[in-house]
Design a protein around this motif. Structure first.
Motif, PDB file in Angstrom:
ATOM      1  N   LYS A  74     -12.064  -6.034  20.334  1.00 61.34           N
ATOM      2  CA  LYS A  74     -11.556  -4.846  20.474  1.00 61.34           C
ATOM      3  C   LYS A  74     -11.451  -4.126  19.007  1.00 61.34           C
ATOM      4  O   LYS A  74     -11.849  -2.999  18.751  1.00 61.34           O
ATOM      5  N   ILE A  75     -11.328  -4.912  17.980  1.00 62.07           N
ATOM      6  CA  ILE A  75     -10.994  -4.742  16.736  1.00 62.07           C
ATOM      7  C   ILE A  75     -12.548  -4.032  16.201  1.00 62.07           C
ATOM      8  O   ILE A  75     -12.930  -3.016  15.707  1.00 62.07           O
ATOM      9  N   PRO A 123      -4.358  -6.895  27.909  1.00 64.46           N
ATOM     10  CA  PRO A 123      -6.046  -7.395  27.938  1.00 64.46           C
ATOM     11  C   PRO A 123      -6.233  -7.964  26.501  1.00 64.46           C
ATOM     12  O   PRO A 123      -7.184  -8.617  26.081  1.00 64.46           O
ATOM     13  N   ASP A 124      -5.401  -7.253  25.460  1.00 67.30           N
ATOM     14  CA  ASP A 124      -5.711  -7.842  24.118  1.00 67.30           C
ATOM     15  C   ASP A 124      -4.521  -7.620  23.326  1.00 67.30           C
ATOM     16  O   ASP A 124      -3.757  -6.764  23.800  1.00 67.30           O
ATOM     17  N   ASN A 125      -4.464  -8.035  22.063  1.00 62.30           N
ATOM     18  CA  ASN A 125      -3.254  -7.494  21.267  1.00 62.30           C
ATOM     19  C   ASN A 125      -3.281  -6.821  20.037  1.00 62.30           C
ATOM     20  O   ASN A 125      -2.901  -7.016  19.137  1.00 62.30           O
ATOM     21  N   HIS A 126      -4.421  -5.985  20.256  1.00 64.24           N
ATOM     22  CA  HIS A 126      -4.631  -5.472  18.761  1.00 64.24           C
ATOM     23  C   HIS A 126      -3.623  -4.381  18.714  1.00 64.24           C
ATOM     24  O   HIS A 126      -2.836  -3.772  19.523  1.00 64.24           O
ATOM     25  N   GLN A 127      -3.284  -4.032  17.513  1.00 65.46           N
ATOM     26  CA  GLN A 127      -2.609  -2.913  17.031  1.00 65.46           C
ATOM     27  C   GLN A 127      -3.327  -1.935  16.147  1.00 65.46           C
ATOM     28  O   GLN A 127      -3.841  -2.517  15.072  1.00 65.46           O
ATOM     29  N   TYR A 128      -3.196  -0.522  16.465  1.00 67.47           N
ATOM     30  CA  TYR A 128      -3.937   0.304  15.643  1.00 67.47           C
ATOM     31  C   TYR A 128      -2.994   1.304  14.658  1.00 67.47           C
ATOM     32  O   TYR A 128      -1.860   1.719  15.440  1.00 67.47           O
ATOM     33  N   TYR A 129      -2.865   1.154  13.633  1.00 69.88           N
ATOM     34  CA  TYR A 129      -2.090   2.047  12.980  1.00 69.88           C
ATOM     35  C   TYR A 129      -2.654   3.284  12.341  1.00 69.88           C
ATOM     36  O   TYR A 129      -3.689   3.297  11.525  1.00 69.88           O
ATOM     37  N   LEU A 158      -6.129  -1.756  11.582  1.00 66.47           N
ATOM     38  CA  LEU A 158      -6.183  -2.292  12.876  1.00 66.47           C
ATOM     39  C   LEU A 158      -5.863  -3.933  12.674  1.00 66.47           C
ATOM     40  O   LEU A 158      -6.226  -4.527  11.415  1.00 66.47           O
ATOM     41  N   LYS A 159      -4.864  -4.408  13.445  1.00 69.32           N
ATOM     42  CA  LYS A 159      -4.569  -5.655  13.732  1.00 69.32           C
ATOM     43  C   LYS A 159      -4.925  -6.631  14.870  1.00 69.32           C
ATOM     44  O   LYS A 159      -4.753  -6.044  15.933  1.00 69.32           O
ATOM     45  N   ALA A 160      -5.201  -7.906  14.601  1.00 70.38           N
ATOM     46  CA  ALA A 160      -5.295  -8.838  15.740  1.00 70.38           C
ATOM     47  C   ALA A 160      -4.339  -9.818  15.598  1.00 70.38           C
ATOM     48  O   ALA A 160      -4.749 -10.422  14.483  1.00 70.38           O
ATOM     49  N   ASP A 161      -3.596 -10.250  16.549  1.00 78.01           N
ATOM     50  CA  ASP A 161      -2.483 -11.366  16.255  1.00 78.01           C
ATOM     51  C   ASP A 161      -3.183 -12.555  17.190  1.00 78.01           C
ATOM     52  O   ASP A 161      -4.407 -12.190  17.952  1.00 78.01           O
ATOM     53  N   ASN A 162      -2.434 -13.491  17.087  1.00 82.60           N
ATOM     54  CA  ASN A 162      -2.722 -14.684  18.031  1.00 82.60           C
ATOM     55  C   ASN A 162      -2.542 -14.446  19.365  1.00 82.60           C
ATOM     56  O   ASN A 162      -1.903 -13.579  19.741  1.00 82.60           O
ATOM     57  N   ASN A 163      -3.037 -15.398  20.437  1.00 88.89           N
ATOM     58  CA  ASN A 163      -2.708 -15.344  21.697  1.00 88.89           C
ATOM     59  C   ASN A 163      -1.640 -16.374  21.869  1.00 88.89           C
ATOM     60  O   ASN A 163      -1.520 -17.401  21.466  1.00 88.89           O
ATOM     61  N   MET A 177     -13.491  -0.831  17.853  1.00 86.06           N
ATOM     62  CA  MET A 177     -12.570   0.239  17.198  1.00 86.06           C
ATOM     63  C   MET A 177     -13.310   0.642  15.701  1.00 86.06           C
ATOM     64  O   MET A 177     -13.345   1.865  15.247  1.00 86.06           O
ATOM     65  N   ASN A 186      -9.689 -10.084  21.469  1.00 87.36           N
ATOM     66  CA  ASN A 186      -8.882  -9.445  20.299  1.00 87.36           C
ATOM     67  C   ASN A 186     -10.026  -8.992  19.333  1.00 87.36           C
ATOM     68  O   ASN A 186      -9.981  -7.697  18.595  1.00 87.36           O
ATOM     69  N   ARG A 239      -5.613 -14.885  12.862  1.00 92.83           N
ATOM     70  CA  ARG A 239      -5.357 -13.418  13.029  1.00 92.83           C
ATOM     71  C   ARG A 239      -6.264 -12.623  12.018  1.00 92.83           C
ATOM     72  O   ARG A 239      -6.958 -13.179  10.896  1.00 92.83           O
ATOM     73  N   GLU A 249      -6.553  -8.465   9.962  1.00 91.77           N
ATOM     74  CA  GLU A 249      -6.206  -6.984   9.776  1.00 91.77           C
ATOM     75  C   GLU A 249      -7.559  -6.436   9.089  1.00 91.77           C
ATOM     76  O   GLU A 249      -7.747  -7.157   8.045  1.00 91.77           O
ATOM     77  N   ARG A 266       0.769  -1.145   0.024  1.00 93.23           N
ATOM     78  CA  ARG A 266      -0.085  -0.043   0.031  1.00 93.23           C
ATOM     79  C   ARG A 266       0.901   1.327  -0.084  1.00 93.23           C
ATOM     80  O   ARG A 266       1.817   1.339   0.676  1.00 93.23           O
TER      81      ARG A 266
END
Lengths: 331, 331, 331, 331
Positions: free
Chosen positions: B129-130, C254-260, B247-252, B133, B126, B237, B239, A150
């Protein structure tokens, strides 16, 4: 070795600076570019300059040429350089017409000179590492490749109009990457595109977002997603999943700080665009080009690599137009 | 509230244990399961037991039923429970036949009872949360969704044969996730499948690897990749990329250690399978079910959600068979 | 096994809930607590209740006691329980007076009952993993240990005044962790403290920030930093460096999200305090306690472990007061 | 600007190459070094060369000198250069004797030339980012700083013997970093050292591992841990904790790949030593030096900065010898 550089726009300057700074045994014999701005820039470096690309081909001292002029000049220039017996590094694409590319490659082939295409991402340290690990069998047979590609923002509409479209201009790098990492040929392409970023891009007959599915000859698969606008910057990642494991390459970052505040944990955005992200890959690709000439070895990115990536791009365009999977055999 | 549980295999046990441990105001009035192993397990817990699922429906004290029996019993049981005026939590799918599912949903609709489908992943912290958001507009309009969903190993061939296939059995969770995160309906499906893990799966008429492209009504897109075997464990996972961010969510993971040795930096593999990865989501979904009943509120996962995911799965099957994009209108 | 629980404040409730939910073969015979709030809480669970801790010791059915009453009741209660032949789990510390602790341990020792101290962090999955890898020799001889241990906010001043101070109340967990991970005894302590968070803590005669250096018998070292207030939440990390490698344990999230977004990459803050971060460790430690009783095995955290951590805390207090390294032999 | 470079060993070559490649407006007028190897190296670059450092001072064209000769030549050379009115960049330390350093600084001060010390780590992008965020108040008042600084392997014993010891040779960079990040002066030092890596280092009168506690004038604190041998490579990290947040800087890595195999998740080790890790910082510091001269601005690292770091190192040595905290006032 003496070289000539045709075109010192954004990418030509990168190559020129890299050569001046990092390749002390390469002499820049002549730089050509029709623009006044380029003339001033080159004179400041005390290098020989011409407003005419053809002067490079005509210069008997020149052993190799670096072609960074506009796309529509590539084919003629490469043919002339090949006839003059000069090795060629050419930014992609050779031409927007498949037939013309084939002509050029035939000509180059018969001339016996070496030709390298500028798929610089192959030389990015992250992707090199992935390639090397896939090749060494770390993940067994690669089964599914996923590429995220991207841009931070779309080019001007004027550029969009002559670019050949998202697939030929932007995704073609990803198509090459797919062939490079998987080390297999693509058999079929299915692409879905949309105008989600800017209507003007649609009005210009192009798309700005795409999801492309590639099927390789052995039934393994790749997915590529492209967008002309990621607000968080240049996003260049891939992961390849295989029978024995998975490999991922992330973006590069300007620093690795982490800030823990009351609102969360924060880090820097990825390096913003290709000049920053692919700094090392541009250097590495030039090194590879010069080494292949010196050692009389095969070029690491051939003209046929450019041709194959172009076929995939053309298949993707047809796929979108006709909303169906397109076999590479059709191209 | 008094409940009955139909079926205490792997997933039924999870729900039963969660209810006993975490929901002190829910009474488990009756557990039914035809197996001796289940009988022993339930007796040990001093709960009422029957070998006959229908005894749950016949029990007047029971307000709600949890359906964890085999898929081929779901439709009849749900219809009977609905007729008896009991609220229903049912593991997916309601049935492997689209027509039968529609009949069941019609019946449930007319009965006035509440029905929740067991798409538990919606309740994973996870993904929650995504979802939250995305809903709050953090990334603007979502444009491209990418889901990775790989199992640590394939089920037995005997299971594969009755499972409905990779799309109906496994990817259906991802199809639901796609609708949930994007909050839009799917218009078209293109899927590509392969047998890359185990030939026996192909011999059984199924695939073990797939790449699926979903196109939503507004032209935005999703890509889902599935594999029946990731040697490094359960890979779950996603995104989602939008006009204003990603937004991304990974494994636990079982722990977060890092080991720095002479060979590199090493960390633990993801939690291995759904019982470990989705522990919290199973708990959360049961909580959501009971709360919806108590508050007389809409179920967070409806029967129609099950229906839509199923349509996507069916479209994906047709897409592979006919190698073409399939409109949801065709289903 | 039948147990009694003395005290159902914050930590007592955790143990009680864990036992009720996760240890079906443990019977809670009696819960005692002088407060009305506790009485109501226990009655709601249909458990036997007394306002008098001593009723637990007097109950012949009780095999083991869980001591979660205020610190100033620990010593008497533990001695009584030991005399009554009951195994004991006691929250730290046994007492704020070193002499009294020694008396209690002597008494327990002669009684033959088992005593486990509540250093729950030893049972955290991250630290367990580190401990196991250190023990298995993954990093060779451990040379330098670094512990970060910061609370999200200070306790009330009323608590600070009776707490025994930052070292005895808070850092004592870290001192125990240092002995646990390094598997060596501390020979010397140097501590530096400051009041950086809240002057009122200084007015109460305590500090709220500290850097402590531990030197082990063999000359290897540990550093611990403590703060009563990390605005970003509970910060519990460690790393241990050895001749053959390094191991790190991070916080839990609490979670593993990432926000870009346009401002950077963002993630969630760590779990906010010990009830959330150490949920699993509280469960694991109770399991370890019951297992040691059942198997007539050594307790995984002994009274002597409590004594040693306490000595380090006392040495740290002297070190700050006298601004010099303090040998453990002085204590 | 015309410059002379005294000494082209490892670090001198870095500066020379950086200047030639990246600072086209800086002329290298003369390079001096007593070795034959250096002579050959410089001649190959077509630069003027002398075997005698003093020829640089004697050259009237030279505006500024870069001092990369052995430590024992620094003081005399800097004094001579200052007398000759040349600006000076000098690798640390100016001298191993505190008295001599003070003499040199006095002399430089009176001469009016600018002097910059080579604490290059201040110019590392990660630490620059941390510094900038601390300065802008992102974490409020900084309270606790933690620095990890470990080499991949010890230098030769011959070097250890003349190095001034671990604190003067290695940790001095960290002492400077502590002052830089915290922007406060150190009041007291407590250090603990050990020989854990190689007995020969102990036999040479030095230590190879250390934990140092710094107390700043306002009671805030820093901890530094050093080791001469981290088997996983060069380990250069820091974190700074403040009233309003925390900042961390991690190592740099040659690539960012992740490999998921059956044994875990694996990534590359950090860049192995200072030439790789601090590539950018060496470039940035030279840029800062030239800019300060051109703009007649204050040098970003002054001679006094070198003096202060040296005092901390001397205090650390005394602290270990006498096993007590040492006030900087004693030095």
């Amino acid at each position: 070795m003496e070289i000539g550089i045709a075109g010192v726009g954004r990418i030509g300057k990168i190559h020129l600076e890299n050569i001046l700074q990092r390749f002390p045994d390469i002499d820049v014999t002549l730089v050509a570019d029709p623009s006044e701005e380029a003339a001033a820039y080159v004179h400041e470096k005390n290098l020989n300059f011409s407003y005419n690309y053809e002067d490079i081909v005509g210069n008997k001292e020149v052993d190799a040429v670096i072609v960074c002029s506009p796309t529509n000049t590539h084919a003629d220039f490469v043919i002339d350089a090949a006839k003059a017996g000069k090795h060629i590094f050419c930014e992609k694409p050779l031409d927007l017409s498949l037939g013309r590319v084939k002509e050029v490659l035939d000509m180059v082939h018969h001339s016996g000179v070496k030709l390298m295409l500028g798929f610089n991402r192959r030389f990015d340290p992250n992707f090199l590492k992935i390639k090397s690990m896939v090749s060494s069998g770390k993940i067994g047979d690669p089964q599914i490749l996923k590429i995220t590609s991207r841009d931070p923002g779309p080019p001007p509409i004027s550029y969009v109009k002559v670019s050949g479209g998202l697939f030929m201009d932007m995704a073609i790098h990803d198509f090459d990457m797919a062939r490079y990492i998987m080390n297999k040929e693509v058999a079929e392409v299915y692409a879905k595109g949309a105008v989600l970023v800017d209507k003007a891009i649609g009005d210009a007959g192009d798309i700005d977002s795409a999801l492309t599915t590639l099927v390789f000859e052995d039934g393994t698969m790749a997915n590529i997603d492209n967008s002309r606008k990621a607000v968080y910057g240049y996003d260049q990642r891939l992961e390849v999943f295989g029978a024995e494991g998975m490999l991922k390459a992330d973006n590069n970052f300007p620093d690795n700080h982490q800030y823990y505040g009351t609102e969360g944990i924060h880090g820097s955005l990825p390096l913003n665009f290709f000049l920053e992200r692919y700094t090392t890959s541009y250097l590495n690709e030039m090194d590879a080009f010069f080494k292949a000439i010196k050692n009389n070895a095969e070029m690491p990115v051939s003209g046929d690599d450019g041709l194959e990536a172009m076929k995939i791009a053309l298949a993707a365009k047809i796929s979108i137009r006709e909303n169906r999977p397109v076999s590479l055999n059709e191209i």
